[in-house]
Write a protein that holds these residues in place. Sequence first.
Motif, PDB file in Angstrom:
ATOM      1  N   ALA A 184      19.917  15.940  -7.666  1.00 54.79           N
ATOM      2  CA  ALA A 184      20.775  15.289  -8.468  1.00 54.79           C
ATOM      3  C   ALA A 184      19.791  14.325  -9.596  1.00 54.79           C
ATOM      4  O   ALA A 184      20.176  13.376 -10.202  1.00 54.79           O
ATOM      5  CB  ALA A 184      21.680  14.284  -8.099  1.00 54.79           C
ATOM      6  N   ASN A 185      18.454  14.771  -9.629  1.00 47.47           N
ATOM      7  CA  ASN A 185      17.616  13.972 -10.349  1.00 47.47           C
ATOM      8  C   ASN A 185      17.369  14.841 -11.827  1.00 47.47           C
ATOM      9  O   ASN A 185      17.764  15.946 -11.983  1.00 47.47           O
ATOM     10  CB  ASN A 185      16.119  14.090  -9.745  1.00 47.47           C
ATOM     11  CG  ASN A 185      16.157  13.291  -8.432  1.00 47.47           C
ATOM     12  OD1 ASN A 185      16.932  12.307  -8.329  1.00 47.47           O
ATOM     13  ND2 ASN A 185      15.480  13.607  -7.367  1.00 47.47           N
ATOM     14  N   GLU A 186      16.878  14.201 -12.706  1.00 45.52           N
ATOM     15  CA  GLU A 186      16.335  14.829 -13.826  1.00 45.52           C
ATOM     16  C   GLU A 186      14.699  14.696 -14.218  1.00 45.52           C
ATOM     17  O   GLU A 186      14.387  14.204 -15.372  1.00 45.52           O
ATOM     18  CB  GLU A 186      17.107  14.280 -15.058  1.00 45.52           C
ATOM     19  CG  GLU A 186      18.632  14.911 -15.271  1.00 45.52           C
ATOM     20  CD  GLU A 186      18.754  16.304 -15.340  1.00 45.52           C
ATOM     21  OE1 GLU A 186      17.809  16.859 -15.986  1.00 45.52           O
ATOM     22  OE2 GLU A 186      19.709  16.647 -14.887  1.00 45.52           O
ATOM     23  N   CYS A 187      13.993  15.158 -13.178  1.00 42.79           N
ATOM     24  CA  CYS A 187      12.474  14.746 -13.265  1.00 42.79           C
ATOM     25  C   CYS A 187      12.144  15.422 -14.669  1.00 42.79           C
ATOM     26  O   CYS A 187      12.402  16.505 -15.025  1.00 42.79           O
ATOM     27  CB  CYS A 187      11.796  15.453 -12.160  1.00 42.79           C
ATOM     28  SG  CYS A 187      12.391  14.969 -10.672  1.00 42.79           S
ATOM     29  N   ILE A 188      11.028  14.554 -15.075  1.00 38.49           N
ATOM     30  CA  ILE A 188      10.812  14.968 -16.600  1.00 38.49           C
ATOM     31  C   ILE A 188       9.870  16.334 -16.375  1.00 38.49           C
ATOM     32  O   ILE A 188       9.814  16.958 -17.366  1.00 38.49           O
ATOM     33  CB  ILE A 188       9.960  13.878 -17.658  1.00 38.49           C
ATOM     34  CG1 ILE A 188       8.789  13.270 -16.588  1.00 38.49           C
ATOM     35  CG2 ILE A 188      10.908  12.945 -17.672  1.00 38.49           C
ATOM     36  CD1 ILE A 188       7.902  12.374 -17.426  1.00 38.49           C
ATOM     37  N   PHE A 189       9.176  16.417 -15.253  1.00 40.86           N
ATOM     38  CA  PHE A 189       8.285  17.522 -15.134  1.00 40.86           C
ATOM     39  C   PHE A 189       9.082  18.772 -14.320  1.00 40.86           C
ATOM     40  O   PHE A 189       8.247  19.382 -13.938  1.00 40.86           O
ATOM     41  CB  PHE A 189       6.897  17.290 -14.414  1.00 40.86           C
ATOM     42  CG  PHE A 189       7.333  16.367 -13.129  1.00 40.86           C
ATOM     43  CD1 PHE A 189       7.655  17.101 -12.027  1.00 40.86           C
ATOM     44  CD2 PHE A 189       7.086  14.859 -13.169  1.00 40.86           C
ATOM     45  CE1 PHE A 189       8.095  16.215 -10.865  1.00 40.86           C
ATOM     46  CE2 PHE A 189       7.361  14.309 -12.004  1.00 40.86           C
ATOM     47  CZ  PHE A 189       7.813  15.189 -10.855  1.00 40.86           C
ATOM     48  N   CYS A 190      10.379  18.626 -13.947  1.00 41.02           N
ATOM     49  CA  CYS A 190      10.849  19.648 -13.199  1.00 41.02           C
ATOM     50  C   CYS A 190      10.577  21.048 -13.551  1.00 41.02           C
ATOM     51  O   CYS A 190      10.639  21.449 -14.678  1.00 41.02           O
ATOM     52  CB  CYS A 190      12.601  19.481 -13.357  1.00 41.02           C
ATOM     53  SG  CYS A 190      13.236  20.690 -12.090  1.00 41.02           S
ATOM     54  N   PHE A 191      10.183  21.950 -12.489  1.00 37.91           N
ATOM     55  CA  PHE A 191       9.760  23.289 -12.544  1.00 37.91           C
ATOM     56  C   PHE A 191      10.627  24.104 -13.008  1.00 37.91           C
ATOM     57  O   PHE A 191      10.618  24.906 -13.976  1.00 37.91           O
ATOM     58  CB  PHE A 191       9.375  23.746 -11.429  1.00 37.91           C
ATOM     59  CG  PHE A 191      10.264  23.832 -10.181  1.00 37.91           C
ATOM     60  CD1 PHE A 191      10.386  22.877  -9.431  1.00 37.91           C
ATOM     61  CD2 PHE A 191      11.176  24.850 -10.136  1.00 37.91           C
ATOM     62  CE1 PHE A 191      11.459  22.669  -8.456  1.00 37.91           C
ATOM     63  CE2 PHE A 191      12.361  24.656  -9.330  1.00 37.91           C
ATOM     64  CZ  PHE A 191      12.586  23.702  -8.433  1.00 37.91           C
ATOM     65  N   CYS A 192      12.112  23.629 -12.981  1.00 37.48           N
ATOM     66  CA  CYS A 192      13.126  24.413 -13.835  1.00 37.48           C
ATOM     67  C   CYS A 192      13.045  24.604 -15.178  1.00 37.48           C
ATOM     68  O   CYS A 192      13.531  25.749 -15.937  1.00 37.48           O
ATOM     69  CB  CYS A 192      14.465  23.869 -13.262  1.00 37.48           C
ATOM     70  SG  CYS A 192      14.784  24.080 -11.601  1.00 37.48           S
ATOM     71  N   ASP A 228      16.534  22.498  -5.504  1.00 41.02           N
ATOM     72  CA  ASP A 228      16.937  22.173  -4.157  1.00 41.02           C
ATOM     73  C   ASP A 228      16.465  20.880  -3.739  1.00 41.02           C
ATOM     74  O   ASP A 228      15.294  20.333  -4.079  1.00 41.02           O
ATOM     75  CB  ASP A 228      16.426  23.213  -3.218  1.00 41.02           C
ATOM     76  CG  ASP A 228      14.990  23.160  -2.803  1.00 41.02           C
ATOM     77  OD1 ASP A 228      14.262  23.791  -3.629  1.00 41.02           O
ATOM     78  OD2 ASP A 228      14.600  22.631  -1.892  1.00 41.02           O
ATOM     79  N   GLU A 229      17.053  20.128  -2.947  1.00 41.52           N
ATOM     80  CA  GLU A 229      16.822  18.533  -2.642  1.00 41.52           C
ATOM     81  C   GLU A 229      17.539  18.690  -1.293  1.00 41.52           C
ATOM     82  O   GLU A 229      18.727  18.314  -0.830  1.00 41.52           O
ATOM     83  CB  GLU A 229      17.279  17.570  -3.551  1.00 41.52           C
ATOM     84  CG  GLU A 229      17.389  16.367  -2.961  1.00 41.52           C
ATOM     85  CD  GLU A 229      16.146  15.348  -3.409  1.00 41.52           C
ATOM     86  OE1 GLU A 229      15.153  15.760  -3.823  1.00 41.52           O
ATOM     87  OE2 GLU A 229      16.412  14.087  -3.211  1.00 41.52           O
ATOM     88  N   ASP A 230      16.925  19.205  -0.148  1.00 45.60           N
ATOM     89  CA  ASP A 230      17.543  19.468   1.027  1.00 45.60           C
ATOM     90  C   ASP A 230      16.575  18.966   2.363  1.00 45.60           C
ATOM     91  O   ASP A 230      15.542  19.647   2.603  1.00 45.60           O
ATOM     92  CB  ASP A 230      17.856  20.714   1.349  1.00 45.60           C
ATOM     93  CG  ASP A 230      19.054  21.128   2.296  1.00 45.60           C
ATOM     94  OD1 ASP A 230      18.750  20.660   3.212  1.00 45.60           O
ATOM     95  OD2 ASP A 230      19.999  21.947   2.020  1.00 45.60           O
TER      96      ASP A 230
HETATM   97  S1  SF4 Z   1      14.330  20.032  -8.296  1.00 47.20           S
HETATM   98 FE1  SF4 Z   1      12.631  18.675  -7.812  1.00 47.20          FE
HETATM   99  S2  SF4 Z   1      11.283  18.360  -9.720  1.00 47.20           S
HETATM  100 FE2  SF4 Z   1      13.456  19.332 -10.379  1.00 47.20          FE
HETATM  101  S3  SF4 Z   1      14.693  17.426 -10.869  1.00 47.20           S
HETATM  102 FE3  SF4 Z   1      14.979  17.859  -8.724  1.00 47.20          FE
HETATM  103  S4  SF4 Z   1      13.511  16.596  -7.523  1.00 47.20           S
HETATM  104 FE4  SF4 Z   1      12.856  16.736  -9.686  1.00 47.20          FE
END
Ligand code: SF4
Length: 448
Positions: A101-109, A124-126
Amino acid sequence: MYEFAVAPAVQNIRRRGVEIGEVSPDSLGSELELESGDRIIKVNGRVVRDYLDFRFQTAGETELMLEVRKKSGEDWELQIERGEGEDFGLSFEQIVPRQCANECIFCFCKGNPADARPSLFIKDEDVRLSFLYGNYTTLTSISEDEMQRIVEQRLSPQYVSIHATDLAVRAYLLGVDEHRADISSKLVRLLDAGIEIHAQVVLCPGINDGEVLRKTIDDLAAEYPRITSVAIVPLGLTRYNTDARLTAVTPDFCRQTIAEITAIQGDLRKRLGTTFAFLGDEIYLRAGGSVPARAHYGEYPQIEDGIGMVRTFSNEFAALMRRLGRRPPGQPASVNGTILTGLLFAPVLRPLIEKMNSRFGTRLYVEGVENNYFGGDVSVAGLLTGGDLLASQSRIRGDFVVIPKSTLKSDEEIMLDGMKLLELSERFGLPVYPMDLKSFSQFLFRQN
Ligand code: SF4
Protein backbone atom coordinates in the motif's frame (compact mmCIF):
# COMPACT_ATOMS: atom_id res chain seq x y z
CA MET A 1 -8.81 3.45 -5.76
CA TYR A 2 -8.13 5.41 -2.58
CA GLU A 3 -9.62 2.63 -0.46
CA PHE A 4 -7.27 0.17 -2.08
CA ALA A 5 -4.25 2.38 -1.65
CA VAL A 6 -4.62 2.48 2.12
CA ALA A 7 -6.00 -1.01 2.66
CA PRO A 8 -3.94 -3.08 5.05
CA ALA A 9 -1.45 -5.37 3.40
CA VAL A 10 -3.07 -8.30 5.16
CA GLN A 11 -6.61 -8.73 3.98
CA ASN A 12 -9.25 -11.34 4.58
CA ILE A 13 -8.82 -14.42 2.51
CA ARG A 14 -11.56 -14.60 -0.08
CA ARG A 15 -11.57 -18.37 -0.44
CA ARG A 16 -11.57 -20.45 2.70
CA GLY A 17 -8.80 -22.87 3.48
CA VAL A 18 -5.85 -23.94 1.41
CA GLU A 19 -6.07 -25.95 -1.80
CA ILE A 20 -4.23 -29.22 -2.16
CA GLY A 21 -1.98 -29.33 -5.22
CA GLU A 22 -0.71 -32.89 -5.29
CA VAL A 23 -1.06 -35.96 -3.12
CA SER A 24 1.87 -38.40 -3.06
CA PRO A 25 0.93 -41.99 -3.76
CA ASP A 26 1.03 -44.29 -0.70
CA SER A 27 1.06 -41.30 1.66
CA LEU A 28 -1.20 -40.54 4.60
CA GLY A 29 -2.99 -38.01 2.38
CA SER A 30 -3.84 -40.63 -0.25
CA GLU A 31 -4.94 -43.08 2.47
CA LEU A 32 -7.35 -40.37 3.65
CA GLU A 33 -8.59 -40.09 0.04
CA LEU A 34 -7.57 -36.47 -0.20
CA GLU A 35 -7.26 -35.28 -3.79
CA SER A 36 -5.85 -32.43 -5.77
CA GLY A 37 -8.35 -29.54 -5.67
CA ASP A 38 -9.71 -30.36 -2.17
CA ARG A 39 -9.40 -27.55 0.36
CA ILE A 40 -8.37 -27.97 3.97
CA ILE A 41 -10.50 -25.50 5.89
CA LYS A 42 -9.61 -26.15 9.53
CA VAL A 43 -7.19 -28.18 11.60
CA ASN A 44 -8.35 -29.01 15.14
CA GLY A 45 -10.97 -26.25 14.88
CA ARG A 46 -8.48 -23.59 13.79
CA VAL A 47 -8.87 -21.85 10.45
CA VAL A 48 -6.21 -22.62 7.85
CA ARG A 49 -5.32 -19.65 5.65
CA ASP A 50 -2.44 -21.10 3.67
CA TYR A 51 0.09 -23.90 3.73
CA LEU A 52 2.14 -22.19 6.43
CA ASP A 53 -0.90 -22.40 8.72
CA PHE A 54 -1.34 -26.07 7.82
CA ARG A 55 2.31 -26.77 8.56
CA PHE A 56 2.18 -24.87 11.84
CA GLN A 57 -1.10 -26.33 13.05
CA THR A 58 -0.22 -29.92 12.25
CA ALA A 59 3.41 -29.79 13.47
CA GLY A 60 4.03 -32.27 16.27
CA GLU A 61 0.34 -33.29 16.45
CA THR A 62 -0.48 -36.98 16.28
CA GLU A 63 -4.25 -36.61 16.78
CA LEU A 64 -5.90 -34.31 14.33
CA MET A 65 -9.33 -33.30 13.13
CA LEU A 66 -9.32 -31.97 9.57
CA GLU A 67 -12.26 -30.14 8.03
CA VAL A 68 -12.08 -30.55 4.29
CA ARG A 69 -14.13 -29.06 1.46
CA LYS A 70 -13.91 -31.66 -1.31
CA LYS A 71 -13.63 -30.37 -4.83
CA SER A 72 -17.02 -32.02 -5.43
CA GLY A 73 -18.48 -29.55 -2.90
CA GLU A 74 -18.93 -32.10 -0.09
CA ASP A 75 -17.72 -31.27 3.41
CA TRP A 76 -15.71 -33.94 5.21
CA GLU A 77 -14.51 -34.19 8.76
CA LEU A 78 -11.53 -36.47 9.15
CA GLN A 79 -10.44 -37.73 12.54
CA ILE A 80 -6.82 -38.81 12.20
CA GLU A 81 -4.22 -40.54 14.25
CA ARG A 82 -0.79 -40.50 12.74
CA GLY A 83 2.65 -41.66 13.73
CA GLU A 84 5.08 -39.13 15.13
CA GLY A 85 6.64 -37.20 12.27
CA GLU A 86 4.46 -38.97 9.69
CA ASP A 87 4.09 -36.72 6.66
CA PHE A 88 0.76 -36.13 4.92
CA GLY A 89 2.42 -36.27 1.49
CA LEU A 90 0.54 -33.16 0.37
CA SER A 91 1.68 -30.19 -1.66
CA PHE A 92 -0.37 -27.01 -1.65
CA GLU A 93 -1.21 -24.02 -3.81
CA GLN A 94 1.25 -21.16 -3.73
CA ILE A 95 0.70 -18.24 -1.38
CA VAL A 96 -1.05 -15.35 -3.11
CA PRO A 97 0.98 -12.28 -2.16
CA ARG A 98 -0.61 -9.50 -0.15
CA GLN A 99 -0.48 -6.19 -1.98
CA CYS A 100 1.65 -3.29 -0.92
CA ALA A 101 0.00 0.00 0.00
CA ASN A 102 3.00 2.29 -0.49
CA GLU A 103 3.89 4.60 -3.35
CA CYS A 104 7.68 4.37 -3.22
CA ILE A 105 9.27 6.89 -5.51
CA PHE A 106 11.67 4.22 -6.80
CA CYS A 107 9.17 1.36 -7.03
CA PHE A 108 10.33 -1.22 -9.58
CA CYS A 109 6.79 -1.40 -11.00
CA LYS A 110 7.19 2.16 -12.32
CA GLY A 111 10.28 1.01 -14.17
CA ASN A 112 8.51 -1.62 -16.28
CA PRO A 113 7.45 -1.08 -19.87
CA ALA A 114 3.66 -1.02 -20.14
CA ASP A 115 3.57 -4.39 -21.94
CA ALA A 116 5.71 -6.25 -19.39
CA ARG A 117 4.42 -9.52 -17.95
CA PRO A 118 1.57 -8.85 -15.48
CA SER A 119 3.48 -10.59 -12.69
CA LEU A 120 6.14 -7.85 -12.89
CA PHE A 121 3.55 -5.36 -11.68
CA ILE A 122 2.70 -7.25 -8.51
CA LYS A 123 3.60 -5.03 -5.58
CA ASP A 124 3.96 -7.67 -2.92
CA GLU A 125 4.31 -6.80 0.73
CA ASP A 126 3.94 -10.08 2.51
CA VAL A 127 5.58 -11.17 5.74
CA ARG A 128 5.04 -14.82 4.79
CA LEU A 129 7.09 -14.39 1.61
CA SER A 130 9.64 -12.47 3.62
CA PHE A 131 10.05 -15.46 5.91
CA LEU A 132 9.97 -18.02 3.09
CA TYR A 133 11.99 -16.30 0.37
CA GLY A 134 13.64 -13.23 1.87
CA ASN A 135 11.30 -10.78 0.08
CA TYR A 136 11.47 -7.35 1.67
CA THR A 137 8.48 -5.69 3.30
CA THR A 138 8.14 -2.21 4.77
CA LEU A 139 5.75 -3.14 7.63
CA THR A 140 3.87 0.12 6.99
CA SER A 141 0.49 -1.53 6.62
CA ILE A 142 0.91 -4.79 8.46
CA SER A 143 -2.20 -5.74 10.43
CA GLU A 144 -2.38 -6.78 14.07
CA ASP A 145 -3.38 -10.26 12.94
CA GLU A 146 -0.23 -10.59 10.87
CA MET A 147 1.98 -9.19 13.62
CA GLN A 148 0.60 -11.84 15.96
CA ARG A 149 1.13 -14.49 13.35
CA ILE A 150 4.82 -13.68 12.91
CA VAL A 151 5.34 -14.06 16.62
CA GLU A 152 3.12 -17.10 17.18
CA GLN A 153 4.41 -19.06 14.18
CA ARG A 154 7.98 -17.82 14.54
CA LEU A 155 8.14 -16.47 11.01
CA SER A 156 11.75 -15.49 11.58
CA PRO A 157 13.84 -13.98 10.08
CA GLN A 158 11.93 -11.08 8.57
CA TYR A 159 13.45 -8.85 5.88
CA VAL A 160 12.48 -5.21 6.34
CA SER A 161 13.09 -2.29 3.98
CA ILE A 162 14.06 0.54 6.30
CA HIS A 163 15.63 2.91 3.71
CA ALA A 164 16.16 5.57 6.41
CA THR A 165 15.61 5.79 10.15
CA ASP A 166 14.99 9.51 9.69
CA LEU A 167 11.20 9.41 9.67
CA ALA A 168 10.66 12.30 7.27
CA VAL A 169 13.06 10.76 4.74
CA ARG A 170 11.49 7.32 5.09
CA ALA A 171 8.01 8.73 4.57
CA TYR A 172 9.20 10.66 1.51
CA LEU A 173 10.77 7.59 -0.05
CA LEU A 174 7.76 5.36 0.62
CA GLY A 175 5.25 7.98 -0.50
CA VAL A 176 3.23 7.72 2.71
CA ASP A 177 2.65 10.00 5.69
CA GLU A 178 4.98 9.92 8.69
CA HIS A 179 2.44 8.17 10.86
CA ARG A 180 2.38 5.19 8.49
CA ALA A 181 6.10 5.33 7.85
CA ASP A 182 6.83 5.06 11.56
CA ILE A 183 7.38 1.36 12.27
CA SER A 184 9.52 1.85 15.38
CA SER A 185 7.02 0.25 17.78
CA LYS A 186 6.40 -2.65 15.39
CA LEU A 187 10.12 -3.31 15.10
CA VAL A 188 10.57 -3.23 18.87
CA ARG A 189 7.67 -5.62 19.29
CA LEU A 190 9.11 -8.11 16.80
CA LEU A 191 12.62 -7.81 18.21
CA ASP A 192 11.37 -8.23 21.78
CA ALA A 193 9.59 -11.38 20.66
CA GLY A 194 12.89 -12.77 19.38
CA ILE A 195 12.18 -12.31 15.67
CA GLU A 196 15.41 -11.79 13.77
CA ILE A 197 15.40 -8.81 11.39
CA HIS A 198 17.53 -8.18 8.31
CA ALA A 199 17.27 -4.62 7.06
CA GLN A 200 17.61 -3.05 3.62
CA VAL A 201 18.37 0.41 2.35
CA VAL A 202 17.73 1.29 -1.31
CA LEU A 203 20.30 4.01 -1.68
CA CYS A 204 19.00 7.06 -3.55
CA PRO A 205 21.62 9.75 -4.20
CA GLY A 206 20.80 13.05 -2.53
CA ILE A 207 17.95 11.56 -0.46
CA ASN A 208 19.08 8.88 1.98
CA ASP A 209 22.86 8.89 1.49
CA GLY A 210 25.52 10.82 3.45
CA GLU A 211 24.47 11.83 6.96
CA VAL A 212 21.06 10.14 6.64
CA LEU A 213 22.74 6.84 5.77
CA ARG A 214 25.26 7.15 8.59
CA LYS A 215 22.43 7.72 11.07
CA THR A 216 20.48 4.78 9.64
CA ILE A 217 23.45 2.45 10.04
CA ASP A 218 24.12 3.75 13.57
CA ASP A 219 20.50 3.37 14.67
CA LEU A 220 20.23 -0.14 13.27
CA ALA A 221 23.62 -1.24 14.60
CA ALA A 222 22.44 -0.18 18.08
CA GLU A 223 20.02 -3.14 17.84
CA TYR A 224 22.66 -5.68 16.83
CA PRO A 225 22.47 -8.70 17.17
CA ARG A 226 18.68 -8.49 17.18
CA ILE A 227 18.95 -6.71 13.85
CA THR A 228 21.45 -8.97 12.14
CA SER A 229 22.52 -7.10 9.02
CA VAL A 230 21.79 -4.21 6.69
CA ALA A 231 21.97 -4.49 2.91
CA ILE A 232 22.65 -1.22 1.10
CA VAL A 233 21.70 -1.61 -2.54
CA PRO A 234 21.73 1.06 -5.25
CA LEU A 235 18.68 2.63 -6.78
CA GLY A 236 18.06 1.13 -10.22
CA LEU A 237 16.52 3.35 -12.87
CA THR A 238 15.11 2.12 -16.13
CA ARG A 239 14.20 4.40 -18.99
CA TYR A 240 10.57 4.25 -17.80
CA ASN A 241 11.10 5.55 -14.29
CA THR A 242 11.62 9.21 -14.98
CA ASP A 243 10.61 10.61 -11.58
CA ALA A 244 12.39 13.96 -11.33
CA ARG A 245 13.02 13.40 -7.61
CA LEU A 246 15.43 10.57 -8.40
CA THR A 247 19.08 10.94 -9.35
CA ALA A 248 20.87 8.11 -11.11
CA VAL A 249 23.63 6.22 -9.32
CA THR A 250 26.94 7.00 -11.04
CA PRO A 251 30.39 5.37 -10.76
CA ASP A 252 31.57 8.46 -8.84
CA PHE A 253 28.69 8.16 -6.40
CA CYS A 254 29.56 4.46 -5.91
CA ARG A 255 33.24 5.27 -5.24
CA GLN A 256 32.29 7.94 -2.73
CA THR A 257 29.83 5.59 -1.00
CA ILE A 258 32.45 2.83 -0.78
CA ALA A 259 34.96 5.25 0.75
CA GLU A 260 32.46 6.44 3.37
CA ILE A 261 31.01 3.06 4.24
CA THR A 262 34.33 1.20 4.31
CA ALA A 263 35.39 3.39 7.24
CA ILE A 264 32.10 2.72 9.03
CA GLN A 265 32.38 -1.01 8.35
CA GLY A 266 35.84 -1.07 9.90
CA ASP A 267 34.46 0.53 13.04
CA LEU A 268 31.50 -1.87 13.12
CA ARG A 269 33.79 -4.89 12.81
CA LYS A 270 35.79 -3.65 15.80
CA ARG A 271 32.69 -2.98 17.89
CA LEU A 272 30.37 -5.79 16.80
CA GLY A 273 32.67 -8.38 15.26
CA THR A 274 30.78 -8.23 11.95
CA THR A 275 30.68 -5.93 8.93
CA PHE A 276 26.93 -5.57 9.66
CA ALA A 277 26.26 -2.92 6.97
CA PHE A 278 26.99 -4.49 3.58
CA LEU A 279 27.16 -2.75 0.23
CA GLY A 280 25.58 -4.46 -2.76
CA ASP A 281 27.96 -6.06 -5.26
CA GLU A 282 26.58 -3.71 -7.87
CA ILE A 283 28.04 -0.71 -6.02
CA TYR A 284 31.58 -2.17 -6.15
CA LEU A 285 31.25 -3.20 -9.79
CA ARG A 286 29.82 0.12 -10.89
CA ALA A 287 32.65 1.86 -9.07
CA GLY A 288 34.99 -0.14 -11.33
CA GLY A 289 36.63 -1.95 -8.43
CA SER A 290 36.62 -5.46 -7.06
CA VAL A 291 34.36 -6.85 -4.37
CA PRO A 292 35.69 -7.41 -0.83
CA ALA A 293 37.31 -10.65 0.28
CA ARG A 294 35.46 -13.65 1.64
CA ALA A 295 35.97 -12.67 5.30
CA HIS A 296 34.09 -9.40 4.77
CA TYR A 297 30.80 -11.26 4.28
CA GLY A 298 30.81 -13.62 7.27
CA GLU A 299 27.90 -16.00 6.79
CA TYR A 300 26.66 -14.09 3.71
CA PRO A 301 23.48 -12.98 5.52
CA GLN A 302 22.13 -11.03 2.52
CA ILE A 303 23.32 -13.04 -0.46
CA GLU A 304 19.83 -13.17 -2.00
CA ASP A 305 19.89 -9.37 -2.09
CA GLY A 306 23.04 -9.33 -4.23
CA ILE A 307 25.50 -8.99 -1.34
CA GLY A 308 28.49 -11.26 -1.81
CA MET A 309 27.23 -13.10 -4.91
CA VAL A 310 30.27 -12.07 -6.95
CA ARG A 311 32.67 -13.14 -4.19
CA THR A 312 30.90 -16.49 -3.88
CA PHE A 313 31.00 -16.94 -7.64
CA SER A 314 34.71 -16.13 -7.85
CA ASN A 315 35.52 -18.55 -5.04
CA GLU A 316 33.39 -21.30 -6.54
CA PHE A 317 34.99 -20.69 -9.91
CA ALA A 318 38.42 -21.10 -8.33
CA ALA A 319 37.23 -24.41 -6.86
CA LEU A 320 35.99 -25.44 -10.32
CA MET A 321 39.41 -24.66 -11.78
CA ARG A 322 41.05 -26.83 -9.12
CA ARG A 323 38.67 -29.68 -9.91
CA LEU A 324 39.35 -29.33 -13.62
CA GLY A 325 43.05 -29.32 -12.82
CA ARG A 326 42.69 -32.80 -11.41
CA ARG A 327 41.26 -34.07 -14.73
CA PRO A 328 43.52 -35.85 -17.23
CA PRO A 329 45.64 -33.39 -19.28
CA GLY A 330 43.92 -31.80 -22.27
CA GLN A 331 40.44 -31.95 -20.77
CA PRO A 332 37.91 -30.32 -21.32
CA ALA A 333 39.40 -28.86 -24.53
CA SER A 334 36.42 -29.74 -26.73
CA VAL A 335 34.21 -27.01 -25.28
CA ASN A 336 33.63 -24.18 -27.76
CA GLY A 337 30.86 -21.62 -27.22
CA THR A 338 29.76 -18.15 -26.12
CA ILE A 339 28.59 -17.05 -22.70
CA LEU A 340 26.20 -14.11 -22.72
CA THR A 341 25.81 -12.09 -19.55
CA GLY A 342 24.96 -8.59 -18.31
CA LEU A 343 27.33 -5.66 -18.85
CA LEU A 344 28.00 -5.48 -15.12
CA PHE A 345 29.19 -9.05 -14.71
CA ALA A 346 30.98 -9.52 -18.05
CA PRO A 347 34.22 -7.79 -16.91
CA VAL A 348 34.29 -10.06 -13.83
CA LEU A 349 33.63 -13.25 -15.76
CA ARG A 350 35.84 -12.60 -18.80
CA PRO A 351 39.26 -12.85 -17.09
CA LEU A 352 38.17 -15.98 -15.23
CA ILE A 353 37.07 -17.65 -18.44
CA GLU A 354 40.21 -16.52 -20.25
CA LYS A 355 42.28 -18.14 -17.53
CA MET A 356 40.29 -21.33 -18.02
CA ASN A 357 40.82 -21.17 -21.79
CA SER A 358 44.56 -20.75 -21.49
CA ARG A 359 44.93 -23.46 -18.87
CA PHE A 360 42.58 -26.11 -20.27
CA GLY A 361 42.37 -25.27 -23.98
CA THR A 362 38.64 -24.51 -23.87
CA ARG A 363 37.32 -21.95 -26.33
CA LEU A 364 34.76 -19.99 -24.38
CA TYR A 365 33.95 -16.36 -25.10
CA VAL A 366 32.22 -13.92 -22.76
CA GLU A 367 30.03 -11.26 -24.29
CA GLY A 368 28.38 -8.49 -22.27
CA VAL A 369 24.84 -7.76 -23.44
CA GLU A 370 23.23 -4.35 -23.21
CA ASN A 371 19.76 -4.17 -21.70
CA ASN A 372 17.64 -2.30 -24.23
CA TYR A 373 14.37 -3.59 -22.88
CA PHE A 374 14.59 -1.68 -19.61
CA GLY A 375 17.29 0.78 -20.68
CA GLY A 376 18.50 3.30 -18.11
CA ASP A 377 21.26 1.94 -15.91
CA VAL A 378 20.00 -1.65 -15.82
CA SER A 379 23.02 -3.85 -16.41
CA VAL A 380 22.43 -6.97 -14.29
CA ALA A 381 22.27 -10.34 -16.05
CA GLY A 382 18.94 -11.47 -14.61
CA LEU A 383 16.96 -8.68 -16.32
CA LEU A 384 18.16 -9.43 -19.85
CA THR A 385 15.36 -10.31 -22.25
CA GLY A 386 15.14 -12.52 -25.32
CA GLY A 387 15.32 -9.43 -27.56
CA ASP A 388 18.47 -8.18 -25.79
CA LEU A 389 20.16 -11.58 -26.16
CA LEU A 390 19.18 -11.84 -29.82
CA ALA A 391 20.70 -8.42 -30.52
CA SER A 392 24.11 -9.91 -29.66
CA GLN A 393 23.84 -12.61 -32.35
CA SER A 394 26.67 -11.25 -34.49
CA ARG A 395 29.10 -11.68 -31.57
CA ILE A 396 28.34 -15.36 -31.04
CA ARG A 397 31.10 -17.87 -31.68
CA GLY A 398 31.29 -21.62 -31.31
CA ASP A 399 28.72 -24.41 -31.11
CA PHE A 400 26.43 -23.26 -28.33
CA VAL A 401 25.31 -20.28 -26.27
CA VAL A 402 25.13 -20.06 -22.50
CA ILE A 403 22.71 -17.57 -20.99
CA PRO A 404 22.14 -16.77 -17.31
CA LYS A 405 19.54 -19.10 -15.84
CA SER A 406 18.14 -16.14 -13.92
CA THR A 407 16.80 -14.64 -17.17
CA LEU A 408 14.12 -17.34 -17.19
CA LYS A 409 10.98 -17.52 -15.08
CA SER A 410 11.55 -19.98 -12.26
CA ASP A 411 8.76 -22.33 -13.36
CA GLU A 412 8.80 -21.82 -17.14
CA GLU A 413 11.40 -21.42 -19.90
CA ILE A 414 10.25 -17.93 -20.81
CA MET A 415 12.03 -14.57 -20.58
CA LEU A 416 10.82 -11.21 -19.35
CA ASP A 417 9.73 -10.06 -22.81
CA GLY A 418 7.76 -13.26 -23.37
CA MET A 419 10.32 -14.93 -25.67
CA LYS A 420 10.60 -18.67 -25.07
CA LEU A 421 13.95 -20.39 -24.74
CA LEU A 422 13.14 -22.61 -27.71
CA GLU A 423 12.53 -19.59 -29.94
CA LEU A 424 15.84 -18.02 -28.88
CA SER A 425 17.62 -21.24 -29.73
CA GLU A 426 15.89 -21.45 -33.13
CA ARG A 427 16.74 -17.83 -33.93
CA PHE A 428 20.39 -18.39 -32.97
CA GLY A 429 20.44 -21.71 -34.85
CA LEU A 430 22.39 -23.12 -31.90
CA PRO A 431 21.62 -24.89 -28.64
CA VAL A 432 21.10 -22.37 -25.83
CA TYR A 433 21.86 -23.53 -22.31
CA PRO A 434 20.52 -21.53 -19.36
CA MET A 435 23.07 -21.99 -16.60
CA ASP A 436 24.27 -20.91 -13.22
CA LEU A 437 27.74 -21.75 -11.99
CA LYS A 438 26.69 -25.13 -10.66
CA SER A 439 25.13 -26.28 -13.92
CA PHE A 440 28.04 -24.73 -15.86
CA SER A 441 30.48 -26.78 -13.88
CA GLN A 442 28.41 -29.95 -14.40
CA PHE A 443 28.29 -29.11 -18.10
CA LEU A 444 32.08 -28.86 -18.32
CA PHE A 445 32.51 -32.18 -16.58
CA ARG A 446 29.94 -33.83 -18.82
CA GLN A 447 32.02 -32.92 -21.87
CA ASN A 448 34.63 -35.46 -20.83
S1 SF4 B 1 6.25 -2.85 -4.06
FE1 SF4 B 1 8.01 -2.30 -2.78
S2 SF4 B 1 9.02 -0.65 -3.90
FE2 SF4 B 1 6.93 -0.82 -4.75
S3 SF4 B 1 5.69 0.62 -3.61
FE3 SF4 B 1 5.55 -1.34 -2.57
S4 SF4 B 1 7.13 -1.31 -0.99
FE4 SF4 B 1 7.57 0.31 -2.45
